[in-house]
Scaffold this motif. Structure first.
Motif, PDB file in Angstrom:
ATOM      1  N   TRP A 150       0.831  -1.209   0.000  1.00 29.77           N
ATOM      2  CA  TRP A 150       0.000   0.000   0.000  1.00 29.77           C
ATOM      3  C   TRP A 150       0.866   1.261   0.000  1.00 29.77           C
ATOM      4  O   TRP A 150       0.528   2.257  -0.638  1.00 29.77           O
ATOM      5  CB  TRP A 150      -0.925   0.002   1.207  1.00 29.77           C
ATOM      6  N   VAL A 151       1.982   1.207   0.718  1.00 28.40           N
ATOM      7  CA  VAL A 151       2.881   2.369   0.756  1.00 28.40           C
ATOM      8  C   VAL A 151       3.381   2.712  -0.637  1.00 28.40           C
ATOM      9  O   VAL A 151       3.497   3.895  -1.011  1.00 28.40           O
ATOM     10  CB  VAL A 151       4.057   2.094   1.721  1.00 28.40           C
ATOM     11  N   TYR A 152       3.649   1.692  -1.449  1.00 22.66           N
ATOM     12  CA  TYR A 152       4.197   1.908  -2.787  1.00 22.66           C
ATOM     13  C   TYR A 152       3.111   1.943  -3.867  1.00 22.66           C
ATOM     14  O   TYR A 152       3.410   1.817  -5.056  1.00 22.66           O
ATOM     15  CB  TYR A 152       5.211   0.809  -3.122  1.00 22.66           C
ATOM     16  N   ALA A 153       1.860   2.120  -3.453  1.00 27.01           N
ATOM     17  CA  ALA A 153       0.749   2.089  -4.414  1.00 27.01           C
ATOM     18  C   ALA A 153       0.822   3.215  -5.435  1.00 27.01           C
ATOM     19  O   ALA A 153       0.217   3.129  -6.509  1.00 27.01           O
ATOM     20  CB  ALA A 153      -0.587   2.141  -3.667  1.00 27.01           C
ATOM     21  N   GLU A 154       1.565   4.297  -5.134  1.00 29.85           N
ATOM     22  CA  GLU A 154       1.659   5.428  -6.056  1.00 29.85           C
ATOM     23  C   GLU A 154       2.936   5.368  -6.896  1.00 29.85           C
ATOM     24  O   GLU A 154       3.351   6.381  -7.473  1.00 29.85           O
ATOM     25  CB  GLU A 154       1.625   6.741  -5.270  1.00 29.85           C
ATOM     26  N   GLY A 155       3.570   4.192  -6.984  1.00 31.71           N
ATOM     27  CA  GLY A 155       4.780   4.058  -7.774  1.00 31.71           C
ATOM     28  C   GLY A 155       4.564   4.330  -9.250  1.00 31.71           C
ATOM     29  O   GLY A 155       3.426   4.303  -9.749  1.00 31.71           O
ATOM     30  N   GLU A 156       5.660   4.583  -9.976  1.00 33.88           N
ATOM     31  CA  GLU A 156       5.567   4.970 -11.379  1.00 33.88           C
ATOM     32  C   GLU A 156       5.239   3.802 -12.302  1.00 33.88           C
ATOM     33  O   GLU A 156       4.730   4.010 -13.412  1.00 33.88           O
ATOM     34  CB  GLU A 156       6.881   5.618 -11.826  1.00 33.88           C
ATOM     35  N   ASN A 157       5.547   2.567 -11.905  1.00 32.67           N
ATOM     36  CA  ASN A 157       5.261   1.411 -12.759  1.00 32.67           C
ATOM     37  C   ASN A 157       4.838   0.226 -11.892  1.00 32.67           C
ATOM     38  O   ASN A 157       4.830   0.304 -10.659  1.00 32.67           O
ATOM     39  CB  ASN A 157       6.482   1.054 -13.620  1.00 32.67           C
ATOM     40  N   ALA A 158       4.497  -0.875 -12.566  1.00 32.83           N
ATOM     41  CA  ALA A 158       3.978  -2.044 -11.857  1.00 32.83           C
ATOM     42  C   ALA A 158       5.000  -2.631 -10.894  1.00 32.83           C
ATOM     43  O   ALA A 158       4.638  -3.102  -9.806  1.00 32.83           O
ATOM     44  CB  ALA A 158       3.527  -3.106 -12.860  1.00 32.83           C
ATOM     45  N   ASP A 159       6.295  -2.594 -11.285  1.00 33.53           N
ATOM     46  CA  ASP A 159       7.325  -3.145 -10.403  1.00 33.53           C
ATOM     47  C   ASP A 159       7.464  -2.314  -9.130  1.00 33.53           C
ATOM     48  O   ASP A 159       7.589  -2.870  -8.027  1.00 33.53           O
ATOM     49  CB  ASP A 159       8.667  -3.211 -11.140  1.00 33.53           C
ATOM     50  N   GLN A 160       7.453  -1.013  -9.273  1.00 29.22           N
ATOM     51  CA  GLN A 160       7.558  -0.172  -8.081  1.00 29.22           C
ATOM     52  C   GLN A 160       6.336  -0.315  -7.183  1.00 29.22           C
ATOM     53  O   GLN A 160       6.439  -0.206  -5.960  1.00 29.22           O
ATOM     54  CB  GLN A 160       7.741   1.284  -8.495  1.00 29.22           C
ATOM     55  N   ARG A 161       5.183  -0.590  -7.796  1.00 27.76           N
ATOM     56  CA  ARG A 161       3.950  -0.753  -7.009  1.00 27.76           C
ATOM     57  C   ARG A 161       3.799  -2.175  -6.465  1.00 27.76           C
ATOM     58  O   ARG A 161       2.815  -2.468  -5.789  1.00 27.76           O
ATOM     59  CB  ARG A 161       2.737  -0.393  -7.876  1.00 27.76           C
ATOM     60  N   LEU A 162       4.750  -3.042  -6.769  1.00 25.82           N
ATOM     61  CA  LEU A 162       4.729  -4.433  -6.289  1.00 25.82           C
ATOM     62  C   LEU A 162       3.458  -5.150  -6.719  1.00 25.82           C
ATOM     63  O   LEU A 162       2.881  -5.955  -5.967  1.00 25.82           O
ATOM     64  CB  LEU A 162       4.874  -4.487  -4.760  1.00 25.82           C
ATOM     65  N   GLU A 163       3.027  -4.877  -7.954  1.00 28.81           N
ATOM     66  CA  GLU A 163       1.768  -5.444  -8.420  1.00 28.81           C
ATOM     67  C   GLU A 163       1.872  -6.932  -8.758  1.00 28.81           C
ATOM     68  O   GLU A 163       0.850  -7.586  -8.970  1.00 28.81           O
ATOM     69  CB  GLU A 163       1.268  -4.669  -9.635  1.00 28.81           C
ATOM     70  N   GLY A 164       3.083  -7.466  -8.825  1.00 32.30           N
ATOM     71  CA  GLY A 164       3.220  -8.887  -9.134  1.00 32.30           C
ATOM     72  C   GLY A 164       3.126  -9.793  -7.923  1.00 32.30           C
ATOM     73  O   GLY A 164       3.239 -11.020  -8.057  1.00 32.30           O
TER      74      GLY A 164
END
Length: 248
Positions: A150-164
């Motif tokens: 949740w902390v990284y939900a505003e990341g620039e891409n899927a990897d930064q947002r830990l979407e995997g």
């Protein structure tokens, strides 16, 4: 008991399923049909399809394991209930050593490093971006990891947002929590003389000193004890159903 035997596997399987079904239905709904004849209509009205599908297998396995009269029917027992991915799950697993990360998951910054490492190194990639994998642990690990995501939900891409990463807590930890609830609700000091209580069952099985204390430290022993008690209750329930059906 002779009424449950048959020279035809299909008929034998049906009789075994009917007996197990009625027993498990009694345990689940407290309603034994007052008849010695088992029909499809009786089976259809005493429980739901989900109960029938999920409870017949365990009941049949216990019967053929512990009751000598049912051992000839072991070949028709469904040991694994077919599911959507049963074929894939039956294939042997491929193990890949992942190495060690000297990080403390109780420290938010270090846990974030671990999750980004997993995202970058182990999440498969497709033409549309990263796919998803399951990341498991105990309940605390799951909650902390979800908080980092949740902390990284505003990341620039899927990897930064830990979407995997799809977080879950493992079955063994869920079972451990179940044992803790079971102990907290049903265990009471001084109840060893009360028939059917948890402490009485422990006393009869001679495992009071072994099992009555730490579930975390003695998880495997608790698992064995719980399985044994379930088997005993299942066999006893079958005996009541067989008597109700006129077999004994």
């Amino acid at each position: 008991m002779a009424a449950t035997r048959s020279s035809t596997p299909d008929v034998a399987e049906r009789h075994l399923d009917e007996a197990s079904y009625l027993c498990m239905s009694e345990n689940a709904t407290q309603s034994i049909p007052k008849t010695t004849t088992v029909t499809e209509q009786t089976v259809a009205t005493t429980t739901t399809p989900l109960q029938m599908e999920d409870l017949l297998g365990p009941g049949s396995r216990i019967l053929t394991e512990f009751l000598q009269a049912f051992k000839p029917l072991a070949s028709v027992v469904i040991n694994h209930i077919p599911r959507r991915y049963s074929a894939e799950m039956s294939e042997p697993s491929t193990h890949h050593p992942l190495g060690l990360l000297f990080k403390d998951e109780n420290q938010s910054a270090e846990l974030a490093d671990v999750l980004h490492h997993i995202q970058n190194e182990y999440v498969p990639r497709g033409p549309d971006g990263p796919d998803s994998i399951l990341v498991g642990g105990d309940r605390l690990t799951e909650g902390n990891s979800r908080g980092i995501q949740w902390v990284y939900a505003e990341g620039e891409n899927a990897d930064q947002r830990l979407e995997g990463l799809v977080f879950k807590f493992e079955d063994w930890h869920a079972i451990k929590n179940l044992f803790e609830i079971y102990h907290r609700v049903f265990f009471k000091d001084g109840s060893a003389k009360d028939h059917g209580t948890l402490l009485a069952n422990m006393d009869k099985l001679r495992c009071v000193q072994t099992v009555r204390f730490s579930i975390v430290a003695l998880y495997c022993l608790w698992y064995s004890f719980f399985t044994l008690v379930c088997n005993i209750n299942n066999v006893g329930g079958h005996a009541l159903v067989f008597k109700e059906m006129g077999f004994i």
